[in-house]
Design an enzyme around this catalytic site. Structure first.
Site, PDB file in Angstrom:
ATOM      1  N   HIS A 139      -9.458 -25.805  -4.575  1.00  0.00           N
ATOM      2  CA  HIS A 139      -9.701 -25.917  -3.133  1.00  0.00           C
ATOM      3  C   HIS A 139      -8.483 -25.502  -2.307  1.00  0.00           C
ATOM      4  O   HIS A 139      -7.736 -26.322  -1.785  1.00  0.00           O
ATOM      5  CB  HIS A 139     -10.235 -27.291  -2.707  1.00  0.00           C
ATOM      6  CG  HIS A 139      -9.665 -28.502  -3.389  1.00  0.00           C
ATOM      7  ND1 HIS A 139      -8.316 -28.800  -3.380  1.00  0.00           N
ATOM      8  CD2 HIS A 139     -10.268 -29.518  -4.045  1.00  0.00           C
ATOM      9  CE1 HIS A 139      -8.116 -29.938  -4.018  1.00  0.00           C
ATOM     10  NE2 HIS A 139      -9.297 -30.391  -4.426  1.00  0.00           N
ATOM     11  N   ASP A 185     -17.391 -28.800  -4.272  1.00  0.00           N
ATOM     12  CA  ASP A 185     -16.666 -30.066  -4.424  1.00  0.00           C
ATOM     13  C   ASP A 185     -17.565 -31.224  -3.989  1.00  0.00           C
ATOM     14  O   ASP A 185     -17.097 -32.249  -3.494  1.00  0.00           O
ATOM     15  CB  ASP A 185     -15.376 -30.059  -3.611  1.00  0.00           C
ATOM     16  CG  ASP A 185     -14.397 -31.156  -4.030  1.00  0.00           C
ATOM     17  OD1 ASP A 185     -14.568 -31.715  -5.130  1.00  0.00           O
ATOM     18  OD2 ASP A 185     -13.475 -31.468  -3.251  1.00  0.00           O
ATOM     19  N   LEU A 200     -10.250 -36.763   4.286  1.00  0.00           N
ATOM     20  CA  LEU A 200     -11.406 -36.126   3.662  1.00  0.00           C
ATOM     21  C   LEU A 200     -11.469 -36.497   2.190  1.00  0.00           C
ATOM     22  O   LEU A 200     -10.447 -36.591   1.505  1.00  0.00           O
ATOM     23  CB  LEU A 200     -11.324 -34.607   3.811  1.00  0.00           C
ATOM     24  CG  LEU A 200     -11.615 -34.044   5.208  1.00  0.00           C
ATOM     25  CD1 LEU A 200     -11.257 -32.565   5.275  1.00  0.00           C
ATOM     26  CD2 LEU A 200     -13.081 -34.245   5.576  1.00  0.00           C
ATOM     27  N   ALA A 201     -12.685 -36.688   1.690  1.00  0.00           N
ATOM     28  CA  ALA A 201     -12.886 -37.145   0.313  1.00  0.00           C
ATOM     29  C   ALA A 201     -14.035 -36.369  -0.314  1.00  0.00           C
ATOM     30  O   ALA A 201     -15.159 -36.836  -0.382  1.00  0.00           O
ATOM     31  CB  ALA A 201     -13.184 -38.642   0.282  1.00  0.00           C
ATOM     32  N   HIS A 213     -14.964 -27.932   7.582  1.00  0.00           N
ATOM     33  CA  HIS A 213     -14.175 -29.144   7.804  1.00  0.00           C
ATOM     34  C   HIS A 213     -12.887 -29.081   6.974  1.00  0.00           C
ATOM     35  O   HIS A 213     -11.813 -29.418   7.470  1.00  0.00           O
ATOM     36  CB  HIS A 213     -14.968 -30.391   7.423  1.00  0.00           C
ATOM     37  CG  HIS A 213     -16.226 -30.561   8.194  1.00  0.00           C
ATOM     38  ND1 HIS A 213     -16.252 -30.898   9.533  1.00  0.00           N
ATOM     39  CD2 HIS A 213     -17.526 -30.423   7.832  1.00  0.00           C
ATOM     40  CE1 HIS A 213     -17.503 -30.962   9.957  1.00  0.00           C
ATOM     41  NE2 HIS A 213     -18.293 -30.693   8.944  1.00  0.00           N
TER      42      HIS A 213
END
Length: 369
Positions: A207, A264, A297-298, A241
């Site tokens: 990522h 993800d 963020l998760a 995002h």
């Protein structure tokens, strides 16, 4: 049995009104004067996906089948179920579950290429949403992971103890080494690229832009090393995002065919907004994002069909968007039998309507969704 699909064929360099003839493989592609108002793309390839439809890779074989069918309905025909940082026994159990599903297959499901081992070989200072079970990639642990026979990608922080030895071990086992969840700087990323390439391996990034140091004028960071490399690939979570459209356009311009989209996605993908779980941690799904209680963020609730639509909205052509969700990942993973509408490749297709919503999915010449 031979089948035909008529539509606008999304080829690497153009969109062609045509007919595709296939059995388990593509046998012929012909142009036609007019085609139905639908688009036929090579099946999507997701190399980093934790969950969906309430299921998570760490939950075992049945959960892997559930999340895989969910993402197949969104166009994904090849998938790499992905682990999370957890106690080592839990990680190896998940790898054995992926190996089992890969061996048995999924009835009317996507292809399971293998596992993405994301964690536990990550920095304690760049965990992001990973739980704090990070450990060093010791030779014994690396050998144990490789012995499961299913690891195809590993996320690894190159500054960790034993990292260089681990990178060589993985590269020699034909596992893609993906730099991520790392505090390494530009020089450290450059060294890692050299180590993996010298061992005959393929280098990537997990990522891109996330869980790694940013680009600064006097501190270029790992992102610059990856963008400027002639050989490194990079995943991107393009839900808009995690990465701004302008940053996506920059990476796409510099990396071209070495940039690939991943989701993800976590277990709450496809479900309602509200509380959920990621690696045993409480998270909240709201307004298209997944966040820890502190606001970080998760993971994501992205699907690859939405990532493709986001790329189109950011100014990408449909042929180039198809490469981001299919062709480039297939190339990165060494899957030369898929990823394009070309004779003799596998008959894996994703069919979209005029609004670019998924209407059909074909795997191995059979309609599955």
């Amino acid at each position: 049995m031979t089948h035909h699909l008529d539509g606008n064929l999304v080829l690497p360099d153009r969109v062609l009104p045509g007919r595709i003839t296939f059995d388990t493989h593509i046998r012929a592609i012909d142009s036609v004067a007019a085609a139905p108002n639908r688009y036929i793309l090579p099946g999507f390839v997701d190399g980093h996906v934790h969950g969906g439809d309430g299921a998570d890779t760490m939950d075992g074989a049945d959960a892997i089948r559930t999340l895989s069918r969910f993402h197949m309905a969104h166009g994904t025909t090849t998938i790499l179920p992905t682990t999370i940082t957890a106690p080592w026994e839990d990680v190896t159990n998940a790898l054995h579950a992926v190996a089992e599903v890969r061996r048995t297959g999924i009835d009317k499901g996507p292809r399971i290429h293998g596992a993405h081992l994301e964690g536990p070989f990550v920095s304690p200072h760049k965990l992001g949403a990973q739980p704090p079970f990070n450990i060093a990639p010791s030779p014994d642990r690396v050998s144990e992971a490789i012995s499961t026979g299913c690891v195809r990608v590993v996320t690894l922080a190159p500054e960790l103890e034993h990292a260089e030895t681990a990178m060589r071990q993985f590269a020699e086992a034909e596992v893609r080494v993906s730099l991520g969840h790392t505090t390494t700087d530009y020089d450290g990323a450059q060294r890692a690229i050299c180590v993996v390439c010298a061992a005959g391996g393929t280098i990537g990034a997990t990522h891109l832009f996330n869980a790694m140091s940013p680009i600064e004028g006097r501190r270029p960071g790992p992102v610059t090393a990856l963008l400027c490399s002639d050989v490194a690939y990079a995943e991107m979570i393009f839900d808009t995002h995690h990465v701004h459209p302008a940053s996506f356009r920059l990476a796409s311009r510099l990396m071209d065919s070495r940039l690939l989209f991943v989701t993800d996605a976590m277990r709450g993908t496809g479900g309602p907004e509200g509380p959920s779980q990621l690696g045993g941690q409480d998270v909240v799904i709201s307004n298209g994002t997944v966040r820890l209680p502190g606001g970080s963020l998760a993971g994501s609730i992205l699907t690859l069909d939405q990532a493709l639509r986001n790329a189109i909205q950011a100014g990408t052509s449909l042929p180039d968007a198809a490469k981001l969700v299919s062709t480039n990942a297939a190339k990165y993973l060494g899957l030369h039998d898929r990823g394009a509408l070309t004779p003799d490749l596998l008959a894996d297709f994703t069919v979209l309507d005029a609004s670019l919503a998924v209407t059909e999915v074909w795997v191995n010449g059979q309609r599955t969704a």
